[in-house]
Design an enzyme around this catalytic site. Structure first.
Site, short mmCIF file in Angstrom:
data_model
loop_
_atom_site.label_atom_id
_atom_site.label_comp_id
_atom_site.label_asym_id
_atom_site.label_seq_id
_atom_site.Cartn_x
_atom_site.Cartn_y
_atom_site.Cartn_z
N THR B 11 0.84 -1.20 0.06
CA THR B 11 0.00 -0.02 0.10
C THR B 11 0.95 1.21 -0.07
O THR B 11 0.56 2.13 -0.78
CB THR B 11 -1.08 0.01 1.35
OG1 THR B 11 -1.54 -1.24 1.08
CG2 THR B 11 -1.76 1.40 1.35
N GLY B 109 4.28 1.51 11.17
CA GLY B 109 4.11 0.45 11.89
C GLY B 109 5.27 -0.05 12.77
O GLY B 109 5.41 -0.87 13.66
N SER B 138 2.69 6.84 11.60
CA SER B 138 1.66 6.24 10.79
C SER B 138 0.21 7.04 10.32
O SER B 138 0.46 8.08 10.56
CB SER B 138 0.65 5.44 11.91
OG SER B 138 -0.03 5.79 12.77
N CYS B 139 -0.51 6.63 9.40
CA CYS B 139 -1.56 7.51 8.76
C CYS B 139 -2.35 8.31 9.80
O CYS B 139 -2.75 9.48 9.82
CB CYS B 139 -2.37 6.55 8.12
SG CYS B 139 -3.19 5.25 8.96
N ASN B 140 -2.85 7.67 11.05
CA ASN B 140 -3.44 8.17 12.04
C ASN B 140 -2.72 9.19 12.73
O ASN B 140 -3.29 10.43 13.02
CB ASN B 140 -4.00 7.19 12.90
CG ASN B 140 -5.28 6.40 12.41
OD1 ASN B 140 -6.17 7.08 12.14
ND2 ASN B 140 -5.24 5.08 12.57
N ARG B 167 -10.40 2.13 9.89
CA ARG B 167 -11.04 1.19 8.85
C ARG B 167 -10.44 -0.25 9.34
O ARG B 167 -9.44 -0.28 9.58
CB ARG B 167 -10.82 1.68 7.49
CG ARG B 167 -9.19 1.84 7.37
CD ARG B 167 -8.55 0.36 6.76
NE ARG B 167 -7.19 0.48 6.61
CZ ARG B 167 -6.33 0.05 7.68
NH1 ARG B 167 -6.93 -0.32 8.67
NH2 ARG B 167 -5.11 -0.09 7.07
N THR B 169 -9.71 -2.88 7.18
CA THR B 169 -8.69 -3.18 6.51
C THR B 169 -8.63 -2.23 5.20
O THR B 169 -9.57 -1.41 4.92
CB THR B 169 -8.77 -4.63 6.22
OG1 THR B 169 -7.27 -5.01 5.37
CG2 THR B 169 -9.83 -4.86 5.03
N HIS B 192 -1.51 5.67 19.58
CA HIS B 192 -1.53 6.70 18.68
C HIS B 192 -1.04 7.93 19.47
O HIS B 192 -0.67 9.04 19.10
CB HIS B 192 -2.90 7.27 18.13
CG HIS B 192 -3.49 6.09 17.36
ND1 HIS B 192 -4.32 5.13 17.83
CD2 HIS B 192 -3.23 5.70 16.07
CE1 HIS B 192 -4.59 4.08 16.97
NE2 HIS B 192 -3.85 4.56 15.82
N HIS B 218 -10.23 6.28 7.65
CA HIS B 218 -10.34 6.46 9.22
C HIS B 218 -11.15 7.58 9.43
O HIS B 218 -11.37 8.60 8.38
CB HIS B 218 -9.39 6.48 9.92
CG HIS B 218 -8.09 5.49 9.69
ND1 HIS B 218 -8.39 4.45 9.98
CD2 HIS B 218 -6.90 5.53 9.24
CE1 HIS B 218 -7.32 3.50 9.72
NE2 HIS B 218 -6.33 4.30 9.26
N GLN B 299 -6.26 6.43 4.55
CA GLN B 299 -5.21 5.63 5.12
C GLN B 299 -4.09 5.14 4.26
O GLN B 299 -3.02 5.06 4.59
CB GLN B 299 -5.66 4.35 6.08
CG GLN B 299 -6.12 3.21 5.28
CD GLN B 299 -7.40 3.37 4.76
OE1 GLN B 299 -8.02 4.23 4.90
NE2 GLN B 299 -7.91 2.46 3.81
#
Lengths: 338, 338
Positions: B11, B109, B138-140, B167, B169, B192, B218, B299
């Site tokens: 991704t 991650g 991370s994305c969040n 989300r 997945t 987070h 998300h 995400q």
């Protein structure tokens, strides 16, 4: 250059607008939008925006969208209208198109009786030559015609049985369902069977439809009784010549509609669409003259190339093969074996 | 020109590869792919393909994918590796990058302790100047940093509480779930909160995470206790200067993540991605110095521009504002009020 007006800028309308813009023998005169939402805002950067009637103008202009005119003005400004309005409205709109003495294409939600002929580029291109009112059949019917016509035109099909697993709604919709149930239709055959017979005359087919809680694609499980004793490779040899069919292997990681739509993103297609019908090559089996295969259908986009070809047929701009070739090349449709 | 190797083409990796290709001060030396699937097949049309180790080569070549070499070869051929391998592998891979005396970026991650510093372009660009090992959060966490840092740097934030609706997945995954349940994390605060503190030092924040059965985005429900007596417009006036924030109105039809991701398709972005954090303008409320807002996070793509900026910081190619401007312009990131 044919001037194409787009009445209704939803899932189909906006994609037809993009596809027409990619041709060199037609152009978009404008689009009709019913509400000044985010889709209208983006559209107004590329296209002339028209509204159904004058009373809508203030609402659009308050939202900063310049309005070129009404649907009547668009009819005056166009040679043909592609009608992507909600189901049932197209038939009523034809009256207006007649008044303005312009041609029109309706989409698959409309009845076959509303037009002169129904259209699929592979199976019924010539029926639309010089016609004024043509219907491009629905996404599911288009998909069935795409994979069945090549077999039908080379060998004899005795009959077809298809189970149509329909996506519940489109990805941009957050209202409709089901979201946690499967809903079989009690109509047997479902409307897809008679609909296919409008573009492949005389084909014997029965269909069953079930709604599935997903937004990505439809899946068809198709069983065909053949007259001839064929092998899997005979079928593949036919299909691989048709650019709007894409033969995939699940062993390439393409195990579900999730990965097929991911492939469309990797292919850098407009809106991440997949115009081709994806057929799992490893699903193709023949036993005792019975052909079995499974195909996946991107409901938002598979009918888009047909709309372009229908316009060409209706104005007799090009023959079937030349038109299909031109459309496919402009939209980067390649098909074959992935 | 900085040579960027991409280890792991999932991704994040494939999107970083695209983004690096769009820059004029760096290029993609090659990508490492673990299996010869459809993603590898497409990638091989644009990039040199490497494999983790020699024993993988036959499998790729049997599938018609030419292999340029192994991860070791890619390390020799690159100035920096962006490591998009599965969670936990990045930390182990750093040993190899050290051997080859090249820089590396890990993704969100991985643990903060695996690298010299954690990165968000707005809040911690300068911490990464000339560093060798950097982690893009991370994305969040990136999304929280994007909307909170502008407030934090102009006014005093006393503390933040955020509920993170994750989300389940990604859209290309058809294995993981839940698909019909919500799954709250019992870790409080969720990871987070400490993660945000690696890129906004000293910020007081508590977070709760709940997995939701959807693949699109998300959503964060954020509540901020402010020291100052501000108005909604004060917050909007700050945010609208940050291109990686996009202020949307639900009244434009953007009522859910379904329509926001549909907007990304209308914007003709690569892979229909939305790099910006979407903040609902009509969710922004201030009562008694308490700011409330709701944001949506794509995400798959929000961290992509940060990876490009991190490379520039690590090689000291450009200052913070110039790098952000260059990245945003190359990826058509615009932000502001839609």
């Amino acid at each position: 250059m044919i001037g194409v007006g787009i009445n209704g800028y939803g899932t189909i309308g906006r994609r037809v607008a993009h596809a027409v813009s990619a041709q060199d023998d037609m152009f978009v005169t404008g689009i009709v939008k019913n509400s000044p939402d985010y889709v209208a805002k983006e559209a107004s950067k590329y296209f002339n925006v028209y509204v159904p009637s004058e009373d809508k103008i203030p609402e659009f202009e308050e939202n900063g969208i310049r309005v070129k005119g009404t649907l009547d003005d668009l009819c005056s400004d166009s040679d043909i209208i592609v009608d992507g309005t909600p189901e049932g409205m197209g038939e009523r709109n034809i009256k207006k198109y007649r008044e303005y003495n312009i041609k029109a294409i309706l989409e698959g939600g409309e009845k076959a009786s509303a037009v002169e002929t129904s259209f699929n580029a592979y199976s019924s291109f010539d029926d639309a030559l010089n016609k004024n009112y043509v219907r491009v059949v629905s996404c599911n019917t288009t998909a069935l015609a795409r994979s069945l016509y090549p077999i039908h035109s080379s060998y004899k099909i005795k009959n077809v049985n298809a189970v149509i697993l329909r996506r519940a709604t489109d990805p941009n919709d957050s209202k409709k369902g089901p979201i946690n149930a499967m809903e079989p239709s009690m109509q047997y055959p479902s409307h897809h069977a008679p609909d296919l017979q409008t573009v492949i005359k005389g084909i014997n087919i029965l269909t069953t439809a079930v709604k599935i809680p997903t937004t990505l694609m439809h899946i068809h499980v198709v069983d065909v009784d053949l007259e001839d004793n064929l092998k899997e490779d005979d079928i593949i040899d036919i299909w691989k010549n048709y650019g709007r069919l894409l033969l995939l292997n699940s062993s390439d990681g393409l195990k579900s509609t999730a990965q097929i739509m991911d492939l469309a993103r990797e292919l850098s297609r407009n809106r991440s669409d997949l115009y081709e019908i994806a057929i799992w090559r490893d699903s193709i089996k023949i036993n005792n003259n019975k052909l079995h295969y499974i195909q996946a259908v991107h409901q938002e986009s598979d009918v888009i190339p047909e709309n372009v070809d229908a316009i060409r047929a209706m104005f007799n701009l090009l023959g079937k093969d030349e038109s299909i070739r031109k459309t496919d090349s402009s939209l980067k449709i390649k098909g074959g074996i992935f």
